[in-house]
Write a protein that holds these residues in place. Structure first.
Motif, short mmCIF file in Angstrom:
data_model
loop_
_atom_site.label_atom_id
_atom_site.label_comp_id
_atom_site.label_asym_id
_atom_site.label_seq_id
_atom_site.Cartn_x
_atom_site.Cartn_y
_atom_site.Cartn_z
N VAL A 63 0.87 -1.18 0.00
CA VAL A 63 0.00 0.00 0.00
C VAL A 63 0.90 1.22 0.00
O VAL A 63 1.77 1.36 0.87
N ILE A 64 0.71 2.10 -0.98
CA ILE A 64 1.50 3.32 -1.07
C ILE A 64 0.55 4.51 -1.07
O ILE A 64 -0.37 4.59 -1.89
N VAL A 65 0.78 5.44 -0.15
CA VAL A 65 0.02 6.68 -0.12
C VAL A 65 0.85 7.73 -0.84
O VAL A 65 1.85 8.23 -0.32
N ALA A 66 0.44 8.06 -2.06
CA ALA A 66 1.21 8.96 -2.92
C ALA A 66 0.49 10.30 -3.05
O ALA A 66 0.22 10.78 -4.14
N THR A 67 0.19 10.89 -1.91
CA THR A 67 -0.56 12.14 -1.89
C THR A 67 0.24 13.20 -1.15
O THR A 67 1.20 12.91 -0.46
N ALA A 121 4.38 5.81 2.63
CA ALA A 121 3.74 7.09 2.36
C ALA A 121 4.79 8.08 1.90
O ALA A 121 5.93 8.06 2.41
N LEU A 122 4.43 8.92 0.96
CA LEU A 122 5.37 9.92 0.47
C LEU A 122 5.61 10.97 1.54
O LEU A 122 4.69 11.66 1.97
N SER A 123 6.86 11.09 1.96
CA SER A 123 7.26 12.11 2.90
C SER A 123 8.09 13.14 2.13
O SER A 123 7.92 13.31 0.92
N ALA A 124 8.98 13.85 2.82
CA ALA A 124 9.82 14.85 2.17
C ALA A 124 11.05 15.11 3.01
O ALA A 124 10.98 15.07 4.25
N ARG A 125 12.16 15.38 2.37
CA ARG A 125 13.38 15.68 3.12
C ARG A 125 13.21 16.90 4.02
O ARG A 125 13.80 16.97 5.09
N VAL A 126 12.39 17.86 3.57
CA VAL A 126 12.20 19.05 4.39
C VAL A 126 11.43 18.75 5.68
O VAL A 126 11.32 19.61 6.55
N GLY A 127 10.89 17.54 5.80
CA GLY A 127 10.24 17.14 7.04
C GLY A 127 11.22 16.67 8.10
O GLY A 127 10.80 16.36 9.22
N SER A 128 12.49 16.61 7.77
CA SER A 128 13.51 16.20 8.75
C SER A 128 13.84 17.38 9.67
O SER A 128 14.30 18.43 9.20
N ILE A 129 13.63 17.20 10.95
CA ILE A 129 13.96 18.25 11.92
C ILE A 129 15.47 18.44 11.99
O ILE A 129 15.98 19.57 11.99
N ARG A 164 7.33 -8.95 10.43
CA ARG A 164 7.96 -8.73 9.14
C ARG A 164 7.26 -7.66 8.31
O ARG A 164 7.61 -7.42 7.16
N THR A 165 6.29 -7.00 8.92
CA THR A 165 5.63 -5.88 8.25
C THR A 165 6.60 -4.70 8.15
O THR A 165 7.34 -4.40 9.08
N ILE A 166 6.58 -4.02 7.01
CA ILE A 166 7.44 -2.86 6.78
C ILE A 166 6.56 -1.62 6.62
O ILE A 166 5.62 -1.62 5.82
N VAL A 167 6.88 -0.58 7.38
CA VAL A 167 6.18 0.70 7.30
C VAL A 167 7.24 1.79 7.15
O VAL A 167 8.10 1.93 8.03
N VAL A 168 7.21 2.55 6.07
CA VAL A 168 8.26 3.55 5.82
C VAL A 168 7.71 4.81 5.18
O VAL A 168 6.62 4.82 4.60
N GLY A 169 8.49 5.87 5.29
CA GLY A 169 8.26 7.08 4.53
C GLY A 169 9.24 7.12 3.37
O GLY A 169 10.36 6.60 3.47
#
Length: 227
Positions: A63-67, A121-129, A164-169
């Motif tokens: 499942v990919i959230v590309a929004t 899910a699509l994240s962004a580099r600018v979301g890195s604190i 073994r589930t994978i959850v990533v940004g």
């Protein structure tokens, strides 16, 4: 029998991901879900309805959230505190952070307890604190940082049910879509990706992930992005 689900398949990256995945033989069905067929990330009931439709077919293993939202006709990314608007901030959070979390709420229970089912899910580099040296873009940065934390929490909970589930940004880089269009003038040569190239790069990253990568955020080049 297995399926893949792309949320936001009417967008540039989402459509390219759905096309690329559709060319792979490993999935029996690719679900292309978006506002066009009634899925609204700000409406949890529509997310639940979409999950019910998917549940009637082969179990989803990807499942990919590309929004995502950065600007609209009336709002752009805030350059300073004086630009903050409560209603716009709430909308950005609703689409960039809350929506993907609600997708996980309704779709992760559909995952089989075999193989390495993956939620991204699509994240962004600018979301890195830790990587933020410029400031600005308050709503977008903060909503993506919130998304990253939600993904970490979701990964921890998912691991307890099936380890073994994978959850990533995923950070796709700067992609030639409407989201980045007003800001492409500052992109370094060779770093503005066509949607089809961006999709293949992201799928290569996903193919290389292992369960111990769950809860992290990765760039288009496979490098881990710090929180």
């Amino acid at each position: 029998m297995q399926s893949a689900v792309i949320i936001g398949a009417s967008g540039g990256i989402g459509g390219a991901l759905a096309d690329a995945i559709g060319e792979e033989a490993r999935f029996d069905r690719v679900w292309r879900l978006s506002r066009r067929d009634g899925l609204d990330l700000t409406d949890e009931a529509s997310i639940a309805d979409a999950a019910a439709r998917v549940a009637a077919g082969p179990p989803p293993t990807l499942v990919i959230v590309a929004t995502g939202i950065l600007h609209d006709a009336d709002h752009g990314p805030e350059k300073a505190l004086k630009d903050l608007d409560a209603e716009w901030l709430a909308r950005v959070y609703a689409i960039n952070a809350i929506g993907p979390a609600l997708v996980a709420k309704h779709f992760l229970p559909l995952f089989p307890r075999t193989g390495t089912p993956t939620f991204a899910a699509l994240s962004a580099r600018v979301g890195s604190i830790g990587d933020n040296a410029l400031g600005g873009w308050h709503g977008y940065r903060a909503s993506k940082a919130a998304l990253n934390m939600l993904l970490r929490n979701i990964a921890i909970e998912a691991r307890r049910k099936y380890d073994r589930t994978i959850v990533v940004g995923l950070h796709p880089g700067t992609v030639d879509t409407g989201l980045s269009k007003p800001f492409q003038g500052n992109v370094a040569p060779g770093k503005l990706f066509a949607p089809d190239r961006a999709a293949l790069q992201l799928l290569d990253v996903l193919d290389g992930l292992k369960p111990h990568d769950s809860g992290k955020v990765f760039g288009w080049d496979g490098a881990e992005i710090p929180f």
